[in-house]
Design an enzyme around this catalytic site. Structure first.
Site, PDB file in Angstrom:
ATOM      1  N   HIS A  57      -9.423  92.848  47.885  1.00  0.00           N
ATOM      2  CA  HIS A  57      -9.961  91.914  48.753  1.00  0.00           C
ATOM      3  C   HIS A  57      -8.776  91.489  49.895  1.00  0.00           C
ATOM      4  CE1 HIS A  57     -12.062  88.721  50.752  1.00  0.00           C
ATOM      5  NE2 HIS A  57     -11.243  88.137  50.647  1.00  0.00           N
ATOM      6  N   ASP A  68     -20.954  78.843  49.331  1.00  0.00           N
ATOM      7  CA  ASP A  68     -19.878  79.419  50.185  1.00  0.00           C
ATOM      8  C   ASP A  68     -20.336  79.861  51.493  1.00  0.00           C
ATOM      9  OD1 ASP A  68     -17.427  80.415  50.243  1.00  0.00           O
ATOM     10  OD2 ASP A  68     -17.984  82.084  51.297  1.00  0.00           O
ATOM     11  N   ARG A 119     -16.612  73.646  56.758  1.00  0.00           N
ATOM     12  CA  ARG A 119     -14.957  73.543  56.404  1.00  0.00           C
ATOM     13  C   ARG A 119     -14.150  74.071  57.837  1.00  0.00           C
ATOM     14  NH1 ARG A 119     -13.680  77.127  52.046  1.00  0.00           N
ATOM     15  NH2 ARG A 119     -11.520  77.921  52.591  1.00  0.00           N
ATOM     16  N   SER A 152     -13.389  80.175  47.172  1.00  0.00           N
ATOM     17  CA  SER A 152     -14.413  80.805  48.364  1.00  0.00           C
ATOM     18  C   SER A 152     -14.149  82.379  48.174  1.00  0.00           C
ATOM     19  CB  SER A 152     -14.106  80.326  49.910  1.00  0.00           C
ATOM     20  OG  SER A 152     -14.441  80.940  50.326  1.00  0.00           O
ATOM     21  N   LYS A 208     -18.047  84.806  45.334  1.00  0.00           N
ATOM     22  CA  LYS A 208     -18.291  86.132  46.095  1.00  0.00           C
ATOM     23  C   LYS A 208     -17.509  87.407  45.063  1.00  0.00           C
ATOM     24  CE  LYS A 208     -16.569  84.873  50.062  1.00  0.00           C
ATOM     25  NZ  LYS A 208     -16.089  84.663  51.476  1.00  0.00           N
TER      26      LYS A 208
HETATM   27  N1  URA Z   1     -12.082  84.196  52.874  1.00  0.00           N
HETATM   28  C1  URA Z   1     -13.114  83.361  52.749  1.00  0.00           C
HETATM   29  O1  URA Z   1     -13.717  83.998  52.467  1.00  0.00           O
HETATM   30  N2  URA Z   1     -12.764  82.615  52.134  1.00  0.00           N
HETATM   31  C2  URA Z   1     -11.782  81.337  52.574  1.00  0.00           C
HETATM   32  O2  URA Z   1     -11.848  80.428  52.558  1.00  0.00           O
HETATM   33  C3  URA Z   1     -10.803  82.102  53.244  1.00  0.00           C
HETATM   34  C4  URA Z   1     -11.020  83.007  53.760  1.00  0.00           C
END
Ligand code: URA
Length: 388
Positions: free
Chosen positions: A40, A119, A126, A141, A145
């Site tokens: 990621h 999320d 946010r 966040s 995932k």
């Molecule tokens: N990417 C994400 O998946 N979440 C965040 O809060 C910031 C970047």
């Protein structure tokens, strides 16, 4: 808002992450007998690493269940890039995703409604309350995932510099450390690689252009900075999967054409037009292009990478709001990086755009993103630190 201003300690961040992760389904991949490792990135400009890395790792025998995001603001997104291949689908069902992983060892899809739905809601909140930029909220966040993917290992590409979410190196490092600790607490081997985002990664910025550059990279013609980051992350993924071979094996999988063949399989399985691999005319690309020459001699001291990302969004190649559509065919080629020497009249960049834009203003803005000075400046290393 309180979390944004006061922060959270590690325990609180982990608890939030777990609550978010359990707000939806947890993926199970019992049929996969090889290591399942994902990567990621915290996002940047020109970051097409996933398109090269996922098929490369799958060609090495690692299973890569990649769930990616879309571009927003100055950062691009893997899904948008892949979808510039005509027909390519990123909205597979979980069942299709699992079948593809079993059959070819790699699939690249978007976030589904079943995984960490909390999320999605919190991120939207946010976004409109300007509370995205919070280390504990970003950690919770991202990790909610990723840890729902039934992984054996996770490699995080945490970017710092002018085109990154976390411009400041120490903040990026804190983000990286917290995510690594959260991964470990959840018994998923996690490594973070801190990489430079002070210049766009590779030469191409823009969706179709980045697909071309990724295919060229899989053919062995990748630019040095992109390949350095890709190999550094891929090596960590191999290590987490307990696989031997390292960089030699990665280079060999590219030289032999196996990594490219795996990419072709991904395109085929996900409904894309495989002809794009041999002939880029099948990708949507702007017909008009304009050079951006330097106005003086010197060395590139800095690039406002954020401005380049926002400029792409401004001409339609990215999103200013989540619901915006994008034009896959526009973009930039960036020929000079921080530390490079440039002569007056030499191209700093090239703009690909068809829609009616004020090209002179566009050129001036892009040129303005480069700071040129007379004294030399050293090129930076792409990989600053590895946190495991
Ligand atoms: N990417 C994400 O998946 N979440 C965040 O809060 C910031 C970047």
């Amino acid at each position: 808002m309180v979390v944004y201003f006061r922060g959270m300690d590690f325990e609180e961040t982990t608890n939030l992450m777990q609550a978010m992760m359990h707000s939806g389904e947890l993926l199970t991949l019992p049929d996969i007998k090889v290591p399942k490792i994902d990567k990621h990135s915290t996002g940047g400009v020109g970051d097409k690493v996933s398109l090269v890395l996922a098929p490369l790792l799958a060609a090495c025998g690692v299973c890569v269940p990649m769930i990616s995001g879309r571009g927003l603001g100055h950062t691009g997104g893997t899904l948008d890039k892949l979808e510039s291949i005509p027909g390519f689908r990123t909205d597979l069902t979980i069942e299709q995703f699992k079948r593809q992983l079993k059959e070819i060892g790699v699939a690249m899809i978007g976030q589904t409604a079943e995984i960490a739905p909390a999320d999605k809601k919190m991120y939207a909140l946010r976004d409109v309350t300007a509370t995205v930029d919070s280390i504990p909220l970003i950690c919770a966040s991202i990790m909610s995932k990723k840890l729902a993917e039934d992984l054996d290992g996770l490699v995080l590409d945490v970017k710092f510099g002018s085109g990154a979410f976390m411009r400041d190196y120490m903040k990026a490092k804190l983000l990286a450390r917290t995510m690594v600790q959260i991964g470990k607490r959840s018994k998923v081997k996690t490594v973070a690689v801190l990489t430079d985002m002070d210049s766009p990664l590779g030469i191409c910025v823009g969706n179709s252009l980045e697909v071309m550059e990724s295919v060229e990279s899989l053919k062995g013609n990748g630019p040095d900075d992109l390949m350095e980051v890709t190999f550094a992350l891929a090596e960590q993924m191999l290590k987490l999967g307990g696989m031997k071979g390292g960089r030699d094996m990665l280079a060999q999988k590219i030289a032999s054409g196996e990594a490219l063949a795996k990419f072709r399989q991904v395109v085929e399985y996900q409904g894309g037009d495989v002809r794009v691999i041999e002939d880029y005319k099948y990708l949507p690309l702007a017909k008009k292009k304009y050079g951006v020459p330097a106005l003086r001699n010197g060395y590139i001291h800095a690039i406002d990478n954020y401005a380049i990302g926002m400029l792409l969004a401004g001409i339609g190649g990215g999103r200013l709001k989540k619901e915006d559509g994008i034009d896959p065919g526009c973009g930039f080629k960036i020929y000079k990086k921080v530390g490079d020497r440039v002569a007056r009249g030499e191209p700093l960049a090239e703009v690909f755009v068809d829609r009616a834009h004020r090209i002179d203003t566009l050129r001036d803005t892009l040129r303005g993103a480069f700071s040129i000075e007379s004294r030399p400046r050293r090129r930076k290393k792409m990989v600053r630190e590895i946190i495991d």
